[in-house]
Design an enzyme around this catalytic site. Structure first.
Site, PDB file in Angstrom:
ATOM      1  N   HIS A  84       0.365  -4.085   4.793  1.00  0.00           N
ATOM      2  CA  HIS A  84      -0.073  -2.703   4.626  1.00  0.00           C
ATOM      3  C   HIS A  84      -0.792  -2.207   5.873  1.00  0.00           C
ATOM      4  O   HIS A  84      -1.960  -2.556   6.105  1.00  0.00           O
ATOM      5  CB  HIS A  84      -0.992  -2.589   3.418  1.00  0.00           C
ATOM      6  N   GLY A 110       0.866  -1.171   0.000  1.00  0.00           N
ATOM      7  CA  GLY A 110       0.000   0.000   0.000  1.00  0.00           C
ATOM      8  C   GLY A 110       0.906   1.225   0.000  1.00  0.00           C
ATOM      9  O   GLY A 110       2.142   1.097  -0.041  1.00  0.00           O
ATOM     10  N   SER A 111       0.294   2.408   0.111  1.00  0.00           N
ATOM     11  CA  SER A 111       1.106   3.629   0.008  1.00  0.00           C
ATOM     12  C   SER A 111       2.163   3.701   1.111  1.00  0.00           C
ATOM     13  O   SER A 111       3.277   4.184   0.882  1.00  0.00           O
ATOM     14  CB  SER A 111       0.199   4.859   0.028  1.00  0.00           C
ATOM     15  N   HIS A 129      -8.201 -30.160  22.607  1.00  0.00           N
ATOM     16  CA  HIS A 129      -9.201 -29.410  21.833  1.00  0.00           C
ATOM     17  C   HIS A 129     -10.603 -29.633  22.395  1.00  0.00           C
ATOM     18  O   HIS A 129     -11.337 -28.696  22.637  1.00  0.00           O
ATOM     19  CB  HIS A 129      -9.114 -29.843  20.355  1.00  0.00           C
ATOM     20  N   GLU A 133       3.973   1.449   2.275  1.00  0.00           N
ATOM     21  CA  GLU A 133       5.101   0.537   2.055  1.00  0.00           C
ATOM     22  C   GLU A 133       5.915   0.909   0.814  1.00  0.00           C
ATOM     23  O   GLU A 133       7.027   0.394   0.628  1.00  0.00           O
ATOM     24  CB  GLU A 133       4.614  -0.916   1.913  1.00  0.00           C
ATOM     25  N   GLU A 193      -3.787 -10.468   2.803  1.00  0.00           N
ATOM     26  CA  GLU A 193      -2.699 -10.560   3.791  1.00  0.00           C
ATOM     27  C   GLU A 193      -2.707 -11.870   4.574  1.00  0.00           C
ATOM     28  O   GLU A 193      -1.657 -12.313   5.044  1.00  0.00           O
ATOM     29  CB  GLU A 193      -2.743  -9.372   4.734  1.00  0.00           C
ATOM     30  N   GLY A 220      -5.506 -23.980  14.623  1.00  0.00           N
ATOM     31  CA  GLY A 220      -6.841 -24.379  14.176  1.00  0.00           C
ATOM     32  C   GLY A 220      -7.510 -23.345  13.295  1.00  0.00           C
ATOM     33  O   GLY A 220      -8.695 -23.458  13.010  1.00  0.00           O
TER      34      GLY A 220
HETATM   35  N1  TPP Z   1     -13.012 -19.810  10.928  1.00  0.00           N
HETATM   36  C1  TPP Z   1     -11.678 -20.024  10.976  1.00  0.00           C
HETATM   37  C2  TPP Z   1     -10.739 -18.952  10.516  1.00  0.00           C
HETATM   38  N2  TPP Z   1     -11.157 -21.151  11.451  1.00  0.00           N
HETATM   39  C3  TPP Z   1     -11.985 -22.113  11.890  1.00  0.00           C
HETATM   40  N3  TPP Z   1     -11.421 -23.222  12.384  1.00  0.00           N
HETATM   41  C4  TPP Z   1     -13.392 -21.958  11.817  1.00  0.00           C
HETATM   42  C5  TPP Z   1     -13.859 -20.778  11.327  1.00  0.00           C
HETATM   43  C6  TPP Z   1     -14.347 -23.005  12.374  1.00  0.00           C
HETATM   44  N4  TPP Z   1     -14.296 -24.274  11.639  1.00  0.00           N
HETATM   45  C7  TPP Z   1     -13.630 -25.325  12.114  1.00  0.00           C
HETATM   46  S1  TPP Z   1     -13.784 -26.667  11.164  1.00  0.00           S
HETATM   47  C8  TPP Z   1     -14.796 -25.856  10.097  1.00  0.00           C
HETATM   48  C9  TPP Z   1     -14.991 -24.536  10.479  1.00  0.00           C
HETATM   49  C10 TPP Z   1     -15.798 -23.556   9.733  1.00  0.00           C
HETATM   50  C11 TPP Z   1     -15.376 -26.580   8.930  1.00  0.00           C
HETATM   51  C12 TPP Z   1     -14.472 -26.691   7.778  1.00  0.00           C
HETATM   52  O1  TPP Z   1     -15.179 -27.287   6.724  1.00  0.00           O
HETATM   53  P1  TPP Z   1     -14.462 -27.917   5.487  1.00  0.00           P
HETATM   54  O2  TPP Z   1     -13.238 -27.167   5.172  1.00  0.00           O
HETATM   55  O3  TPP Z   1     -15.441 -28.089   4.411  1.00  0.00           O
HETATM   56  O4  TPP Z   1     -13.919 -29.314   5.978  1.00  0.00           O
HETATM   57  P2  TPP Z   1     -14.661 -30.553   6.638  1.00  0.00           P
HETATM   58  O5  TPP Z   1     -14.803 -30.238   8.088  1.00  0.00           O
HETATM   59  O6  TPP Z   1     -15.952 -30.724   5.944  1.00  0.00           O
HETATM   60  O7  TPP Z   1     -13.678 -31.653   6.411  1.00  0.00           O
END
Ligand code: TPP
Length: 530
Positions: free
Chosen positions: A70, A25-26, A282, A28, A47, A403
């Site tokens: 940016h 962006g500007s 988890h 940088e 990003e 995750g």
């Molecule tokens: N947003 C983010 C940035 N990270 C996350 N882990 C989630 C939301 C919540 N989340 C965990 S698993 C999942 C989500 C939305 C489902 C992912 O679905 P997909 O990629 O289709 O894979 P599947 O579980 O069907 O194998």
């Protein structure tokens, strides 16, 4: 007098930071002005993608990577993947352009007085130099801090009017030659204690984590496991693959729950954890931390992790050094009987589409060249992925450590950029693909050998499984109808096809490592709920 800009580029060269992952962006542009020929700029179209490309690159090279974002907006877009990098301990020097110093306090567009607070808490250190002339030394501090164990991302805010300022060469003359290293094995007493406990244990068990997954540590830990004839588990929520998955001593991936870990370690009297937090759970399933009669000692580089654990002893030290010391100290251990290898899962051949994820991942593991690297972001099918994974050496697998989805696509691109001699297969959920999709464009621009395998089950599969586990119902937002990864990939310039039969799937997976540039396969799978 040399400028801040010239001095900085000279220093970046000495640190090997000549690849800049960015989205400009500007703020940088003055840093990028007259970008030198011996540097490479890797453009990401968002990003989040930029950050995870740098992450994948750094994890494969084992060296820090440089990121230039940016302002606060770009930095904010990168936060999800910054959390993944922090959780994995990836050494990244993350920078963002700040407004010109006289404008920062005025509430100007693209000026952020609180810039250093934006990346917290996902960085080890966050800093804005007090003077333009401090930029080179601040970047030196950032580079060394990112690299020192526990490794991880750091952040430096860089005001746009600093780059043209002169620097007194004497002030920065010594930065290039500095080597900042940490030493740290066990002293004699600690070594004797730990070796004695291992030699005296009836059923020692090793649990290995991401710090083992490098060229120094990996072979030593294999040798240590063999010396002890100890079963080896990979620590839960694994971001990397730190042990050969077809080694007879490897038992699998520990489940990410308190009760699950204790159940799987049943029979152990001493658990030695190498290079992993104790433990990264988890799902909340309460129970005993360890099975009855078991003790635990964890060796790793992070004092925070060591102090945080709810049970067991911990030693803060370099895992490779400690593994080497233990091998020497246990050299005279009488040979122990070899353990029979656990039975490995065998996948069925894929039938008609939609396939089971198990059949697809089994066929994938059988089809690709041995030196293939993997990225896994197929959340509902992680167990099947691990049960068929055939990896013999380090740095073969990347997974979003915190995750956070949006890591898989760009991390695969960064891994291929770091080492284009090895093909990369990214196994992605149809949901996950959308979070980091922009990075496929970068794969096209650099003609990188990445096969994106999008498993289309039409749902957020992992979440449909959680619905049952958490005892909730009537949850919206879990269906993904009408998503077409093939057309989207084609729009970015990636050759892509939807696989419709077992023959097509077999043919396409056999082509991994034999084609030029990236490609995408959309594979229909059944939606399974566990
Ligand atoms: N947003 C983010 C940035 N990270 C996350 N882990 C989630 C939301 C919540 N989340 C965990 S698993 C999942 C989500 C939305 C489902 C992912 O679905 P997909 O990629 O289709 O894979 P599947 O579980 O069907 O194998």
């Amino acid at each position: 007098m040399p400028t801040v800009r010239e001095t900085t580029y000279d220093l970046l060269r000495t640190w090997g930071l000549t690849t800049v992952f960015g989205n400009p962006g500007s703020n940088e542009l003055p840093f990028l002005d007259g970008f030198p020929d011996d540097f490479r700029y890797v453009l990401g179209l968002h990003e989040g993608a930029v950050l995870a490309m740098a992450d994948g690159y750094a994890q494969v090279t084992g060296r820090p990577a440089l990121v230039n974002l940016h302002s606060a907006a770009g930095l904010g877009n990168a936060m999800g993947n910054l959390a993944n990098a922090r959780a994995c301990g990836t050494p990244l020097v993350v920078t963002a352009g700040q407004q010109a110093r006289p404008m920062v306090g005025l509430g100007s567009m693209l000026g952020e007085p609180g810039m250093t607070r934006v990346p917290e808490p996902q960085v080890k250190w966050s800093f804005e130099p007090a003077r333009a002339q401090d930029v080179p030394r601040a970047l030196s501090e950032a580079f060394h801090l990112a690299t020192l164990p526990p490794t991880g991302p750091v952040f430096v805010s860089l005001p746009l009017d600093d780059w043209a300022q002169p620097v007194d060469p004497d002030e920065v003359a010594h930065l290039a030659g500095r080597r900042v290293r940490r030493a740290g094995g066990l002293d004699e007493e600690l070594l004797a204690e730990l070796a004695g406990r291992l030699a005296g244990a009836r059923n020692p068990v090793l649990v290995v984590g991401p710090e083992v997954d490098d060229e120094r540590t990996f072979p030593r830990v294999v040798a240590l496991a063999e010396r002890l004839q100890a079963p080896v588990w990979t620590a839960p929520s694994a971001p990397r693959c730190p042990f050969p998955t077809r080694h007879p001593l490897w038992q699998g991936l520990l489940p990410p729950s308190i009760a699950g870990v204790a159940g799987h370690l049943d029979g152990a009297d001493l658990v030695l954890v190498l290079g992993a937090p104790v433990f990264r759970y988890h799902v909340y399933v309460p129970g005993p931390w360890l099975p009855e009669g078991a003790e635990l000692v964890a060796v790793g580089s992070d004092p925070g992790t060591a102090a945080r654990a709810a049970f067991g002893d911990a030693v803060v030290a370099d895992v490779a050094t400690v593994a080497g010391q233990l091998l020497t100290a246990l050299a005279d251990l009488p040979p122990r009987p070899e353990r029979p290898a656990p039975e490995r899962a065998v996948a069925a051949e894929p039938g008609a589409a939609p396939f089971t994820a198990d059949a697809v991942l089994g066929l994938l593991a059988r089809s690709v060249p041995a030196h293939t690297r993997f990225v896994n972001e197929s959340t509902a099918n992680t167990a099947q992925f691990w049960s068929h994974l055939d990896l013999a050496g380090p740095r073969g697998l990347l997974f979003p450590a915190a995750g956070g989805l949006g890591f898989g696509v760009p991390a695969a691109v960064g891994a291929a950029l770091a080492d284009p001699a090895r093909p990369v297969v990214a196994v992605l959920g149809d949901g996950a693909f959308q979070y980091g999709v922009q990075a496929v464009w970068t794969a096209v621009q650099h003609q990188l050998p990445v096969t994106f395998v999008v498993l289309r089950n039409g749902v957020y599969g992992a979440l449909t499984s959680f619905v049952g586990q958490l005892g909730v119902s009537g949850v919206p937002g879990l269906e993904l109808p009408g998503l077409d990864a093939v057309t989207i990939a084609q729009g970015y310039g990636v050759p892509a096809r939807a696989v419709g039969s077992a023959e097509e799937l077999t043919e396409e997976l056999a082509a991994v490592g034999k084609t030029e540039g990236p490609r995408l396969l959309e594979v229909p799978i059944t939606a399974e709920t566990r």
